[in-house]
Structures are given as structure tokens and as C-alpha cells.
Design a protein around this motif. Structure first.
Motif, mmCIF file in Angstrom:
data_model
loop_
_atom_site.group_PDB
_atom_site.id
_atom_site.type_symbol
_atom_site.label_atom_id
_atom_site.label_comp_id
_atom_site.label_asym_id
_atom_site.label_seq_id
_atom_site.Cartn_x
_atom_site.Cartn_y
_atom_site.Cartn_z
ATOM 1 N N ILE A 89 0.865 -1.176 0.000
ATOM 2 C CA ILE A 89 0.000 0.000 0.000
ATOM 3 C C ILE A 89 0.904 1.229 0.000
ATOM 4 C CG2 ILE A 89 -1.840 1.217 1.215
ATOM 5 C CD1 ILE A 89 -2.482 -1.596 2.528
ATOM 6 N N LEU A 90 0.859 1.969 -1.111
ATOM 7 C CA LEU A 90 1.658 3.185 -1.226
ATOM 8 C C LEU A 90 0.738 4.375 -0.977
ATOM 9 C CD1 LEU A 90 3.835 2.328 -4.392
ATOM 10 C CD2 LEU A 90 4.091 1.578 -2.020
ATOM 11 N N ASP A 91 1.347 5.560 -0.765
ATOM 12 C CA ASP A 91 0.504 6.735 -0.473
ATOM 13 C C ASP A 91 -0.276 7.207 -1.703
ATOM 14 O OD1 ASP A 91 2.744 7.646 -1.797
ATOM 15 O OD2 ASP A 91 3.072 9.383 -0.497
ATOM 16 N N ASN A 92 0.042 6.661 -2.889
ATOM 17 C CA ASN A 92 -0.659 7.091 -4.110
ATOM 18 C C ASN A 92 -1.291 5.928 -4.881
ATOM 19 O OD1 ASN A 92 1.772 5.959 -4.723
ATOM 20 N ND2 ASN A 92 2.375 7.468 -6.250
ATOM 21 N N GLY A 93 -1.370 4.747 -4.274
ATOM 22 C CA GLY A 93 -1.983 3.611 -4.957
ATOM 23 C C GLY A 93 -1.552 2.301 -4.331
ATOM 24 N N VAL A 94 -2.155 1.199 -4.794
ATOM 25 C CA VAL A 94 -1.793 -0.112 -4.241
ATOM 26 C C VAL A 94 -1.184 -0.972 -5.343
ATOM 27 C CG1 VAL A 94 -3.608 0.000 -2.492
ATOM 28 C CG2 VAL A 94 -4.072 -1.172 -4.656
ATOM 29 N N PHE A 95 -0.254 -1.821 -4.948
ATOM 30 C CA PHE A 95 0.467 -2.679 -5.881
ATOM 31 C C PHE A 95 0.221 -4.133 -5.492
ATOM 32 C CE2 PHE A 95 4.395 -4.985 -7.096
ATOM 33 C CZ PHE A 95 4.335 -4.783 -8.470
ATOM 34 N N GLY A 96 -0.503 -4.861 -6.341
ATOM 35 C CA GLY A 96 -0.792 -6.278 -6.088
ATOM 36 C C GLY A 96 0.445 -7.093 -6.433
ATOM 37 N N VAL A 97 1.095 -7.648 -5.419
ATOM 38 C CA VAL A 97 2.352 -8.355 -5.666
ATOM 39 C C VAL A 97 2.092 -9.688 -6.368
ATOM 40 C CG1 VAL A 97 4.436 -9.329 -4.630
ATOM 41 C CG2 VAL A 97 3.451 -7.223 -3.710
ATOM 42 N N ARG A 98 1.086 -10.429 -5.912
ATOM 43 C CA ARG A 98 0.839 -11.728 -6.532
ATOM 44 C C ARG A 98 0.457 -11.575 -8.012
ATOM 45 N NH1 ARG A 98 -2.034 -15.817 -3.044
ATOM 46 N NH2 ARG A 98 -3.525 -14.132 -2.911
ATOM 47 N N LYS A 99 -0.302 -10.523 -8.299
ATOM 48 C CA LYS A 99 -0.694 -10.265 -9.690
ATOM 49 C C LYS A 99 0.532 -10.029 -10.576
ATOM 50 C CE LYS A 99 -2.585 -6.349 -11.274
ATOM 51 N NZ LYS A 99 -3.477 -5.183 -11.251
ATOM 52 N N HIS A 100 1.616 -9.555 -9.975
ATOM 53 C CA HIS A 100 2.829 -9.251 -10.734
ATOM 54 C C HIS A 100 3.918 -10.295 -10.536
ATOM 55 C CE1 HIS A 100 0.873 -5.232 -10.771
ATOM 56 N NE2 HIS A 100 1.409 -5.172 -11.976
ATOM 57 N N ALA A 101 3.575 -11.439 -9.938
ATOM 58 C CA ALA A 101 4.579 -12.503 -9.782
ATOM 59 C C ALA A 101 5.051 -12.928 -11.172
ATOM 60 C CB ALA A 101 3.983 -13.699 -9.041
ATOM 61 N N GLY A 102 6.339 -13.169 -11.312
ATOM 62 C CA GLY A 102 6.896 -13.574 -12.597
ATOM 63 C C GLY A 102 7.431 -12.420 -13.435
#
Ligand SMILES: [Zn+2]
Length: 264
Positions: free
Chosen positions: A244-257
Motif C-alpha cells: 500500500i503506497l501513499d498514491n496507490g496499491v500494488f498487487g504483488v501476486r498479480k505481478h509474480a513472474g
């Protein structure tokens, strides 16, 4: 600090708070101590199958598989998302050894609070990981059953009364329904057919989870490295499989690989 590698799902341990690490190849980068720091993630244009490690032009299914692993591996069979359709007993499991370890093992049917109260299932030995990966703030084991298929059938039954989905936007905004899981359990037990009652866990305990955070997003903007090569912001929290960043969220599993450069 700058590191380059293939992104893998977040790993974690503990519950109060959950201790998270980001994995790049086999390097682990602890996250709890980095709250408040600026992070930048840049996609380097290469995608690698998370099962066989081969480069692939695109991913198939929803867990970063190459075409071959998507078609062949038991991890990508329909019964992984629809456990009630397990076909091990028909002798058609894509890999019976996988089936014995992954599916023909004791499973837990549980209630969890991640946004609203939901019902879910997990392999018994994997339950803590499962609850944290979903961003549950509380979980209550309801039943223990012999196989994944049994758990799936009970989940289908209970999902007439209670959702089996998490509203991930609410979960990330910490909008959790104020529900007493023990009361929900009591209400559901009244609806249970006799055949399922013998699996009930007596006097279960509610487990609670705290996630590392120094702030809460008010609006959820989801980053996608396919559309935006570089993302950056201040890390204000980690929950489920999200940074969770101050300007958005980053789905780590979605970006695996994805092969990325990570800078803190
Ligand atoms: Zn592969």
C-alpha cells in the motif's frame, strides 16, 4: 538499495503484526522496517513462468503460468478454483502425487473477516498463510474435514447464506464489518444438515491479525506494470498480497513472474 530479479508473492510470518518480506528470485527484502520509505518498482520487460521459470511472452490463467504449465499442471486445473469439482477419485488428477499432498489432506472450513464476513476453505497446515494472504483481521475455524472436495462441497452449501468473496477495495481501506464471528457460527450451525455436523470444531478460538501500516488509503488506485512501466510512492502499509503506497496499491501476486528493478 537497488535490486533486480523476478518478483514472487510476498512471504510472511507471525500475526501481531504480520512480518512481511518481498521476494526477488531467492532474495528476501523485509518490509515492516521500511514503512515510510519511498519505493520504486520498474518493469524490465521480461516475464517468467513462476512454475518452470521459462521466459514467456504472456501469462495464461491467473497465476503467472506459461502456456505449457497452464495446460499441464494440477495447480492450474479447474478444481483449484472449484474444489467441489475435485476429480481425484475418478483417477483423472493431473498429478496424483500433487493431489495426495494438496487435496487428499485435512481441510478447514472457516469464517473470516477481511471486508464482510466470508466463508472459505484451506488446507489445515496452510491456514495461517491463507488468512494473511486474504487480509483477514479475524478468522474462526468452523469445521475440519478429510479432503479438499469435502471442504468445497460444504463451502458451496454455506455460500447460500454468506459470501465466499472478499471485497478487496474495502479490505485495503480497512473497512471491516463489525460482526461477531462466534454469533455468525451459531447462526450457520442451525442451517447445517446433519451430515455435516460431525465435522464441527468444538469451542473454536477467534484468531486475530494486525498488518503493518502507518496510514490507510482513502481511495484505491491499483497499479499495473503492464500499463505503467515504473511505479513509485511512499510505502504506508502491507496487507494480504498488496503493497500500500501513499498514491496507490500494488498487487504483488498479480505481478509474480515479472522481472523488475526494485529501489528503496
Ligand atoms: Zn511454465
Amino acid at each position: 538499495m537497488k535490486k533486480i530479479g523476478i518478483l514472487r508473492p510476498l512471504v510472511h510470518q507471525g500475526a501481531a503484526p504480520v512480518e512481511y518480506a518481498l521476494q526477488l528470485d531467492d532474495q528476501e527484502i523485509g518490509l515492516n522496517a521500511r514503512l515510510g520509505q519511498e519505493v520504486q518498482i520498474t518493469f524490465l520487460g521480461e516475464r517468467n513462468c513462476i512454475f518452470c521459470g521459462r521466459k514467456t511472452k504472456k501469462f495464461y490463467g491467473n497465476n503467472s503460468s506459461c502456456f505449457n504449465c497452464f495446460r499441464k499442471l494440477p495447480d492450474n486445473d479447474i478444481c483449484i478454483v472449484r474444489p467441489e469439482r475435485c476429480h481425484f477419485h475418478e483417477g483423472t488428477c493431473r498429478d496424483p502425487e500433487f493431489g495426495r499432498h494438496h487435496c487428499m489432506q485435512p481441510h478447514i472450513v472457516y469464517l473470516a473477516l477481511s471486508s464482510d464476513v466470508k466463508v472459505g476453505i484451506t488446507r489445515k497446515t496452510n491456514r495461517l498463510k491463507r488468512w494473511v494472504d486474504q487480509g483477514a483481521v479475524a478468522a474462526l475455524p468452523l469445521m475440519e474435514v478429510p479432503t479438499r472436495k469435502d471442504a468445497g462441497e460444504i463451502e458451496v452449501f454455506l455460500s447460500q447464506y454468506i459470501t465466499d468473496k472478499t471485497n478487496w477495495r474495502k479490505m485495503l481501506k480497512n473497512e471491516t464489518a463489525d460482526i461477531d464471528l462466534l454469533q455468525t457460527r451459531a447462526d450457520l450451525i442451525e442451517k447445517l444438515p446433519d451430515a455435516y455436523r460431525r465435522y464441527l470444531i468444538e469451542e473454536p478460538q477467534v484468531l486475530q491479525f494486525d498488518y503493518p501500516h502507518i496510514g490507510t488509503p482513502t481511495k484505491i488506485t491499483s497499479f499495473n506494470l503492464e500499463k505503467q512501466e515504473t511505479i513509485s510512492g511512499k510505502l504506508i502499509g502491507v496487507k494480504a498480497q498488496y503493497l500500500i503506497l501513499d498514491n496507490g496499491v500494488f498487487g504483488v501476486r498479480k505481478h509474480a513472474g515479472f522481472k523488475v528493478a526494485l529501489e528503496f
